[in-house]
Design a protein around this motif. Sequence first.
Motif, short mmCIF file in Angstrom:
data_model
loop_
_atom_site.label_atom_id
_atom_site.label_comp_id
_atom_site.label_asym_id
_atom_site.label_seq_id
_atom_site.Cartn_x
_atom_site.Cartn_y
_atom_site.Cartn_z
N GLY A 155 0.77 -1.24 0.00
CA GLY A 155 0.00 0.00 0.00
C GLY A 155 0.80 1.29 0.00
N THR A 156 2.09 1.23 -0.38
CA THR A 156 2.90 2.46 -0.37
C THR A 156 2.64 3.34 -1.59
OG1 THR A 156 4.67 1.21 -1.38
CG2 THR A 156 4.83 1.56 1.00
N PHE A 160 0.11 3.10 -8.06
CA PHE A 160 -0.13 4.49 -8.47
C PHE A 160 1.09 5.02 -9.24
CE2 PHE A 160 0.78 8.95 -7.11
CZ PHE A 160 -0.06 9.55 -8.03
N PRO A 266 4.16 -6.62 -2.77
CA PRO A 266 4.93 -6.05 -1.67
C PRO A 266 5.84 -7.05 -0.95
CG PRO A 266 2.65 -6.36 -1.01
CD PRO A 266 2.74 -6.85 -2.41
N ARG A 319 3.37 10.46 -0.58
CA ARG A 319 2.62 11.16 0.49
C ARG A 319 3.60 11.90 1.41
NH1 ARG A 319 -1.79 6.37 1.36
NH2 ARG A 319 -0.20 5.17 0.29
N ILE A 343 6.52 12.83 -3.56
CA ILE A 343 5.20 13.02 -4.16
C ILE A 343 4.22 13.32 -3.03
CG2 ILE A 343 3.34 11.84 -5.39
CD1 ILE A 343 5.61 10.39 -6.91
N SER A 346 -2.66 13.37 -1.81
CA SER A 346 -3.82 14.09 -2.33
C SER A 346 -5.00 13.12 -2.44
CB SER A 346 -3.52 14.67 -3.71
OG SER A 346 -4.73 15.04 -4.33
N PRO A 350 -6.60 8.48 -4.66
CA PRO A 350 -7.58 7.38 -4.58
C PRO A 350 -8.80 7.63 -5.47
CG PRO A 350 -7.45 8.59 -2.48
CD PRO A 350 -6.33 9.08 -3.35
#
Length: 404
Positions: A155-156, A160, A266, A319, A343, A346, A350
């Motif tokens: 989930g890092t 994305f 992961p 993030r 980065i 925001s 999502p």
Amino acid sequence: MKLLIAMGNEPVRSALMRELQGLDHVEAVYECGDSDTAIREAEELNPDVVLMATDLQPDDGFETVRKIIGRVPGVSAVLIAVNPAPADFRRALQVGARDLLEIPVNRKDLIGALESAAEISRGKRNALQGIAAQIVNQKTPKIAKRIVVFSTKGGTGKTFVSTNLAAGLAAQGKRVALVDLDLQFGDAAIALGLVPQRTIYDLVQSYAEFDVTLLEEFMVRHSSGLSVLPAPLYPDESEKITVEDVQRVLEVIQTGYDYVVIDTPPFFEERILVALDWADNVLLVAGLDIPSVKHLKTVFRTMGLMAYPEEKLFIVMNRADSKVGLDVAEVERHLGRRVKTTISSSVEVPRALNAGEILILAKPNTKVSHEMSALVKSFISGDGPAPAVKLGETGGGRGLFRGR
Ligand SMILES: Nc1ncnc2c1ncn2[C@@H]1O[C@H](COP(=O)(O)OP(=O)(O)OP(=O)(O)O)[C@@H](O)[C@H]1O
Ligand SMILES: [Mg+2]
């Protein structure tokens, strides 16, 4: 220069040999007395210049020069004759000789003629080398820039980053492939709003051997031009994909694109190690939290143990503006390494992922999109962002890990 003297008259030939042997620019002088030996030796010794009597036997010097020039690339020829007739000069030029000297010849004229012939030979040979190099370059298939996006923590933001980077590169007109190597739970295709019909699983199940054209039949096209090789549709299909399958896919796919981007699961596993070895750049995605930093430290240590080239590794701090206790400087201190790419966080991220939209294309004017675009541009203009060098080091961070 390397020189071959071909002349039937032994005393004149010996005199010429003595004259030329110790000269500055003369590397070697070979001699022979007939045309057959001259042709053979020219082919074997590859001289820069042949100096040839016109009255050679059994073929005369003109004919021998014509044959040698046809067979030895880049060689230059000078003819030499006693009492040459005016027609002989013309014939010398016709067979491709650079000059026709008259015996007795003075030393200066002889050396001058040989040197200018050698000069021409050098020019011809350089040109031939250039052509040969061009042919070799044309034959070597172009290999893509290979980028693996990785982190051992879930989930890092790997998916994305990998999807936005790949689509961003494609939108710049590059030929880009995205391979989803999160073989069990890969969702890169979904993030791109694509519905895969076929996947990497179908490819490796159907074919033991394939080329890029065949591989492309198993890919889905995104509107940016990006081609995606999706992860299997069902988790149990993942186990049937072998290390060799992954190796083959990567070897083939790199020949068809400017960039190949890989999304990963992961964790370390054999099939991911293959991809990490194969990569030119590994983007390690992390967040501003202690678990993330611990994971990153372990990744650096593990890759150090594997003697992994340090300059391949880049940290992407995702993030990076979150207020969760750590800041980038603290992470750098914990890691002992510079973080050059950040980065922001925001809600658009999502939102876009859930809508199957690529943020960098759908909303290019958000802060996150600007930061992602900078990453894209760093790959277009060079080797990507600055490597994750150790604190205190300034430059490219060459060399292997020294372990920590
Ligand atoms: N910069 C960001 N700002 C806000 N949310 C983000 C950002 N980056 C990622 N996220 C969110 O974090 C979640 C995980 O992102 P993503 O799926 O890209 O991570 P991942 O590393 O691929 O996860 P996994 O390990 O499960 O494959 C998603 O819901 C995504 O929207
Ligand atoms: Mg993911």
